[in-house]
Design a protein around this motif. Structure first.
Motif, PDB file in Angstrom:
ATOM      1  N   PHE A  93       0.823  -1.205   0.000  1.00  0.00           N
ATOM      2  CA  PHE A  93       0.000   0.000   0.000  1.00  0.00           C
ATOM      3  C   PHE A  93       0.862   1.263   0.000  1.00  0.00           C
ATOM      4  O   PHE A  93       1.815   1.373   0.761  1.00  0.00           O
ATOM      5  N   THR A  94       0.467   2.199  -0.862  1.00  0.00           N
ATOM      6  CA  THR A  94       1.169   3.470  -0.997  1.00  0.00           C
ATOM      7  C   THR A  94       0.172   4.601  -0.781  1.00  0.00           C
ATOM      8  O   THR A  94      -0.919   4.602  -1.376  1.00  0.00           O
ATOM      9  N   ALA A  95       0.541   5.560   0.076  1.00  0.00           N
ATOM     10  CA  ALA A  95      -0.344   6.690   0.348  1.00  0.00           C
ATOM     11  C   ALA A  95      -0.355   7.651  -0.827  1.00  0.00           C
ATOM     12  O   ALA A  95       0.681   7.926  -1.445  1.00  0.00           O
ATOM     13  N   LYS A  96      -1.535   8.151  -1.150  1.00  0.00           N
ATOM     14  CA  LYS A  96      -1.676   9.150  -2.210  1.00  0.00           C
ATOM     15  C   LYS A  96      -1.365  10.522  -1.635  1.00  0.00           C
ATOM     16  O   LYS A  96      -1.972  10.938  -0.645  1.00  0.00           O
ATOM     17  N   LYS A  97      -0.453  11.223  -2.246  1.00  0.00           N
ATOM     18  CA  LYS A  97       0.009  12.507  -1.731  1.00  0.00           C
ATOM     19  C   LYS A  97      -1.144  13.502  -1.628  1.00  0.00           C
ATOM     20  O   LYS A  97      -1.895  13.713  -2.566  1.00  0.00           O
ATOM     21  N   GLY A  98      -1.259  14.087  -0.434  1.00  0.00           N
ATOM     22  CA  GLY A  98      -2.269  15.105  -0.203  1.00  0.00           C
ATOM     23  C   GLY A  98      -3.681  14.592  -0.052  1.00  0.00           C
ATOM     24  O   GLY A  98      -4.623  15.385  -0.088  1.00  0.00           O
ATOM     25  N   ASN A 100      -6.425  11.488   1.875  1.00  0.00           N
ATOM     26  CA  ASN A 100      -6.632  10.467   2.901  1.00  0.00           C
ATOM     27  C   ASN A 100      -6.930   9.137   2.223  1.00  0.00           C
ATOM     28  O   ASN A 100      -8.005   8.569   2.346  1.00  0.00           O
ATOM     29  N   TRP A 101      -5.955   8.642   1.490  1.00  0.00           N
ATOM     30  CA  TRP A 101      -6.186   7.455   0.675  1.00  0.00           C
ATOM     31  C   TRP A 101      -4.877   6.706   0.450  1.00  0.00           C
ATOM     32  O   TRP A 101      -3.809   7.308   0.312  1.00  0.00           O
ATOM     33  N   GLN A 102      -4.965   5.380   0.429  1.00  0.00           N
ATOM     34  CA  GLN A 102      -3.805   4.544   0.117  1.00  0.00           C
ATOM     35  C   GLN A 102      -4.252   3.424  -0.807  1.00  0.00           C
ATOM     36  O   GLN A 102      -5.399   2.984  -0.762  1.00  0.00           O
ATOM     37  N   GLU A 103      -3.329   2.964  -1.624  1.00  0.00           N
ATOM     38  CA  GLU A 103      -3.701   2.017  -2.678  1.00  0.00           C
ATOM     39  C   GLU A 103      -2.594   0.995  -2.905  1.00  0.00           C
ATOM     40  O   GLU A 103      -1.409   1.275  -2.721  1.00  0.00           O
ATOM     41  N   ALA A 104      -2.995  -0.205  -3.299  1.00  0.00           N
ATOM     42  CA  ALA A 104      -2.060  -1.266  -3.681  1.00  0.00           C
ATOM     43  C   ALA A 104      -2.534  -1.861  -4.996  1.00  0.00           C
ATOM     44  O   ALA A 104      -3.736  -1.932  -5.266  1.00  0.00           O
ATOM     45  N   LEU A 105      -1.592  -2.299  -5.809  1.00  0.00           N
ATOM     46  CA  LEU A 105      -1.896  -2.869  -7.127  1.00  0.00           C
ATOM     47  C   LEU A 105      -1.284  -4.262  -7.196  1.00  0.00           C
ATOM     48  O   LEU A 105      -0.074  -4.428  -7.000  1.00  0.00           O
ATOM     49  N   ILE A 106      -2.116  -5.293  -7.473  1.00  0.00           N
ATOM     50  CA  ILE A 106      -1.658  -6.691  -7.472  1.00  0.00           C
ATOM     51  C   ILE A 106      -2.027  -7.346  -8.793  1.00  0.00           C
ATOM     52  O   ILE A 106      -3.157  -7.200  -9.267  1.00  0.00           O
TER      53      ILE A 106
END
Length: 228
Positions: A93-98, A100-106
């Motif tokens: 998971f990587t936080a989206k700059k600026g 309140n969200w984080q995402e992972a790609l599989i």
């Protein structure tokens, strides 16, 4: 009082109903205390919610759902082609700059299910495979519990929800005469719904255009592991 555990709201008391094992139906009654009392949260990092198992879930106490199979009409409770659980190490998971969200790609998420071929009911092992990257996203802070959701906690919860969706799909269609497409569509809908419910609005996208680097799907022999 008996309450419908569809969501855990601020006006409700923390449920104290039994939690041994997981039900086979999407709703389960739980016993709660006085609804007028404010909730009292134990120390934890992340509190997802979900109607399927009811109440508040602490990832540190979240046990893996039972692995199973057999069609909805009964029969075997095991799946001969049972796939190993997804590993939380699949998720980066990587936080989206600026935001309140984080995402992972599989990429290359897959699982096996035994289906029957008409008209002779011959058993075949069908692999449901997604070579394309699938994105998993959730908020960093839910304004509940203590602190933000770390990338490790997000990975742990995501892997266990992914396993839940796989297991429920196998339980519904294992050893039945259905097409691979039917299984695939049901799994996609189940994963999207369960992920949204358990992560307070998290999103699974099977057609992602994210610019993140996709990680390779991994499995563990017995459980999804703990990446907290």
């Amino acid at each position: 009082m008996i309450a419908d555990p569809c969501y855990y709201c601020p006006d409700e008391e923390e449920p104290t109903g039994g939690s041994g094992g997981f039900p086979g139906t999407p709703l389960r009654e739980v016993i709660i205390k006085s609804p007028s009392s404010p909730p009292s949260f134990p120390p934890m990092t992340f509190i997802p919610r979900g109607p399927s198992y009811g109440g508040v879930i602490n990832p540190s106490e979240y046990t893996n759902p039972p692995r199973g199979g057999g069609g909805s009409s009964g029969g075997s409770t095991t799946n001969p082609a049972d796939s190993p659980p997804p590993s939380c190490e699949s998720f980066n998971f990587t936080a989206k700059k600026g935001a309140n969200w984080q995402e992972a790609l599989i990429k290359n998420i897959s699982f096996k299910v035994v289906l029957l071929t008409p008209p002779n009911h011959v058993q075949i092992t069908q692999i449901i495979n997604y070579p394309q990257p699938i994105s998993f996203g959730m908020p960093i802070n839910f304004n509940k519990g203590n602190g933000d959701v770390s990338s490790g906690v997000a990975a742990t919860v995501s892997a266990r929800i992914l396993q839940l969706a796989m297991d429920e799909t196998i339980a519904k269609f294992g050893k039945t005469e259905v097409s691979e497409l039917t299984v695939r569509l049901y799994f996609q809908e189940k994963l999207i719904k369960e992920y949204r419910d358990y992560t307070n609005g998290g999103i699974v996208n099977f057609n992602s255009y994210s610019n993140l680097t996709a990680t390779q799907y991994k499995t563990n022999p017995l459980s999804s592991g703990n990446c907290d």
